[in-house]
Write an enzyme that holds these catalytic residues in place. Structure first.
Site, PDB file in Angstrom:
ATOM      1  N   TYR B  51      30.164  43.081-108.320  1.00  0.00           N
ATOM      2  CA  TYR B  51      30.845  43.758-107.212  1.00  0.00           C
ATOM      3  C   TYR B  51      32.257  44.133-107.653  1.00  0.00           C
ATOM      4  O   TYR B  51      32.938  43.325-108.283  1.00  0.00           O
ATOM      5  CB  TYR B  51      30.904  42.836-105.990  1.00  0.00           C
ATOM      6  CG  TYR B  51      29.575  42.706-105.265  1.00  0.00           C
ATOM      7  CD1 TYR B  51      29.304  43.468-104.136  1.00  0.00           C
ATOM      8  CD2 TYR B  51      28.597  41.832-105.714  1.00  0.00           C
ATOM      9  CE1 TYR B  51      28.100  43.360-103.471  1.00  0.00           C
ATOM     10  CE2 TYR B  51      27.382  41.713-105.045  1.00  0.00           C
ATOM     11  CZ  TYR B  51      27.139  42.485-103.917  1.00  0.00           C
ATOM     12  OH  TYR B  51      25.940  42.372-103.255  1.00  0.00           O
ATOM     13  N   GLU B  52      32.687  45.346-107.299  1.00  0.00           N
ATOM     14  CA  GLU B  52      33.955  45.854-107.821  1.00  0.00           C
ATOM     15  C   GLU B  52      35.151  44.999-107.420  1.00  0.00           C
ATOM     16  O   GLU B  52      36.176  45.013-108.090  1.00  0.00           O
ATOM     17  CB  GLU B  52      34.182  47.302-107.378  1.00  0.00           C
ATOM     18  CG  GLU B  52      34.383  47.466-105.889  1.00  0.00           C
ATOM     19  CD  GLU B  52      34.394  48.933-105.455  1.00  0.00           C
ATOM     20  OE1 GLU B  52      33.975  49.791-106.247  1.00  0.00           O
ATOM     21  OE2 GLU B  52      34.801  49.187-104.321  1.00  0.00           O
ATOM     22  N   ALA B  53      35.031  44.243-106.347  1.00  0.00           N
ATOM     23  CA  ALA B  53      36.133  43.388-105.908  1.00  0.00           C
ATOM     24  C   ALA B  53      36.476  42.336-106.970  1.00  0.00           C
ATOM     25  O   ALA B  53      37.560  41.763-106.950  1.00  0.00           O
ATOM     26  CB  ALA B  53      35.761  42.701-104.606  1.00  0.00           C
TER      27      ALA B  53
END
Lengths: 305, 254
Positions: B51-53
């Site tokens: 996930y890009e987070a």
């Protein structure tokens, strides 16, 4: 040694000025909402607001008329939909016109990495074939002196002020964060001044007992504010969950200018500080958002004499 | 096989079936998020969700409310900064599949999530790229999940946020873009692949009960239809059971 511990009111008065380029970071997690409300209460203006994902915090700042420009890579209410405060300002100039300067996430990350490393720009393998560079002259190309290949570049971003929220810091501003880290480290190192608000101020022997967890050193921190529940309605890993009901409710509030003003009067101008906000929010809400404990296993750093 | 399912549920099931075990998947917001979580739970337990987070190897116990949800952190393999995610995982070439959606998809798989109309004076302002532009360039392959209508499937998107095959043929390759581009587009009417030479979208599977006429009415160009057109398999009982556990109030899968 200079005392960095202060109230949010004092931190915003001293370190946020009209016209500043400001970043309030936190990717879904640890969004510094208490600081956002204080900026609105102090009616700061003409800010250039930078953030990968301008969500509710920037919707409020922009709807309150604090900003003249938005630098971003994804704008929306995550998991819910549009942000109407920002849309009204960008599309119709209500309450005032806000310019936009748009990148992709990777571009914004690279801008902050360049800023934090004191370099003028960063190269990245993004943007090829995309229309974004056609509309943003800040996205340029360079030929690699080693391979002769072309790469896109983005310029360094060096905000005047970074504001972040974290689980804990000591009185010197050594700040520990766990859970989703976003770009807080990069944003703080890139900025001239840094305000950190935390759930808890702890003794230095706590931060020093786990130095791997210290993401931001006190060296670059100007103000430390103890602000429990300071990220609500976003979340703090291990402390409280996202108040998703509010995120859904915000859609209705920000769609309707009258409701938005009522929200500002009741929850921002109508309270003196975060303490009053939390009292108003009520214990039941806080209880509902508090997760069950799940502690990491201790690790051994050793003592070396 | 069951007959009582929503369009979104079928889309999510189709997308989930395209993932191979062991792949590293970059997960986007919305339906892709549900599809990948479904796949991991019932088909491909060894995939790594990124996930890009800043989460690698997520193992969420509930359906993440957003792509930065705390449930992605607890029990994950690694949590790191976003710069690590984009520079070391994505740009380094470690991502097998990028899962994306968008407001508009065109004939050559270009995605628009920026504006409807002209950029300087848009009819509708959309969220923008987020991670999508870089994912579409750097992931080895891309799966697109989105609802289909004449407006959302124009011949040419109003704005290329995330490049597909651009004007088709070898245009993408000639720019030196590392990823191979979109492979599959899953909509509420069918499933599309791309012609190996022209890079044009081709209907390869049509959903149960959908007529070709309906596909044609909801697409902005004269779409090619595969000689081996299949009918999409309906959701299985197991798929639907798991989807309703993931989204018990059917907020996302109406």
């Amino acid at each position: 040694m200079e005392n960095k511990v202060m109230t949010m009111k004092e931190a915003i008065e001293r370190f946020v000025h009209d016209g500043d380029t400001l970043t309030a970071e936190g990717f879904t997690h640890l969004i510094p909402h208490a600081a956002g409300h204080e900026i609105i209460r102090q009616r700061k203006k003409d800010l250039i607001l930078c953030r990968l994902t301008p969500d509710i915090i920037y919707d409020q700042l922009i709807a309150a008329g604090c900003a003249k420009k938005l630098v971003f890579s994804w704008v929306g209410n995550p998991g819910v939909g549009s942000l109407y405060g920002i849309r009204r300002a960008v599309e119709k100039g209500i309450p005032k016109k806000v310019e936009v300067d748009e990148y992709c996430h990777f571009g914004m990350v690279c801008r902050l990495v360049a800023g934090a490393s004191n370099l003028p720009f960063m190269i990245l393998k993004s943007y090829s074939g995309s229309d974004l560079p056609k509309w943003n002259n800040n996205i340029k190309k360079i030929t690699c002196p080693y391979t002769g290949k072309e790469f896109y570049t983005v310029p360094a971003l060096n905000p005047d002020i970074a504001i972040i929220h974290a689980q804990r810091a000591d009185r010197n501003g050594n700040t520990q964060i766990w859970g989703i880290l976003g770009v807080q480290k990069e944003a703080c190192f890139a900025s001239k001044r840094v305000i950190v608000s935390v759930e808890e101020i702890v003794d230095e022997d706590i931060t020093c007992s786990d130095p791997n967890r210290t993401l931001i050193p006190g060296l670059i921190v100007d103000a430390v504010v103890e602000e429990p529940f300071g990220a609500h309605p976003s979340y703090v890993q291990g402390y409280y969950d996202r108040d998703n009901e509010f995120y859904i409710e915000w859609k209705k509030i920000s769609q309707d200018e009258k409701k938005l003003q009522e929200y500002f009067e009741e929850w921002i101008y109508g309270v003196k500080n975060r303490d009053e906000y939390i009292k108003k929010l009520g214990g039941d809400k806080i209880k509902k958002l508090t997760p069950k404990g799940n502690f990491s296993k201790p690790i051994n750093y050793g003592i070396y004499l | 096989m069951i007959d009582n399912y929503s369009k979104s549920e079928l889309m999510v099931c189709c997308a989930a079936r395209e993932i191979k075990n062991g792949e590293v998947i970059f997960v986007g917001i919305g339906l892709p998020n549900i599809a990948v979580n479904l796949a991991k739970r019932i088909y491909v337990p060894d995939i790594k969700m990124i996930y890009e987070a800043g989460v690698f190897g997520a193992n969420p116990r509930r359906l993440p409310l957003s792509i930065g949800d705390p449930c992605l952190v607890t029990d994950s393999t690694s949590v790191c900064s976003m710069s690590d995610i984009f520079m070391f995982y994505l740009q380094r070439g470690l991502i097998d599949v990028g899962f994306l959606g968008g407001a508009q998809i065109d004939r050559f798989g270009n995605i628009n999530s920026t504006v409807i109309g002209n950029y300087a004076n848009p009819k509708v302002r959309l969220p923008g790229s987020g991670g999508a532009c870089a994912i579409s360039i750097l992931a080895k392959r891309v799966i697109i999940v989105t609802k289909q209508s004449k407006r959302s499937f124009p011949e040419r998107v109003d704005f290329i946020t995330s490049p597909g095959f651009l004007g088709g043929g070898e245009e993408r390759e000639s720019l030196g873009i590392p990823g191979k581009g979109p492979e599959i587009v899953v909509t509420d009417l069918g499933v599309y692949n791309f012609d190996k030479v022209t890079k044009e979208m081709i209907l390869t599977s049509i959903h149960p009960g959908i007529e070709i006429k309906r596909v044609r009415e909801n697409i902005g160009w004269k779409v090619k239809i595969s000689d081996n057109l299949k009918t999409t398999q309906k959701p299985t009982e197991n798929e639907i059971k798991m989807l309703r556990e993931l989204d018990p109030n059917r907020i996302y899968l109406k």
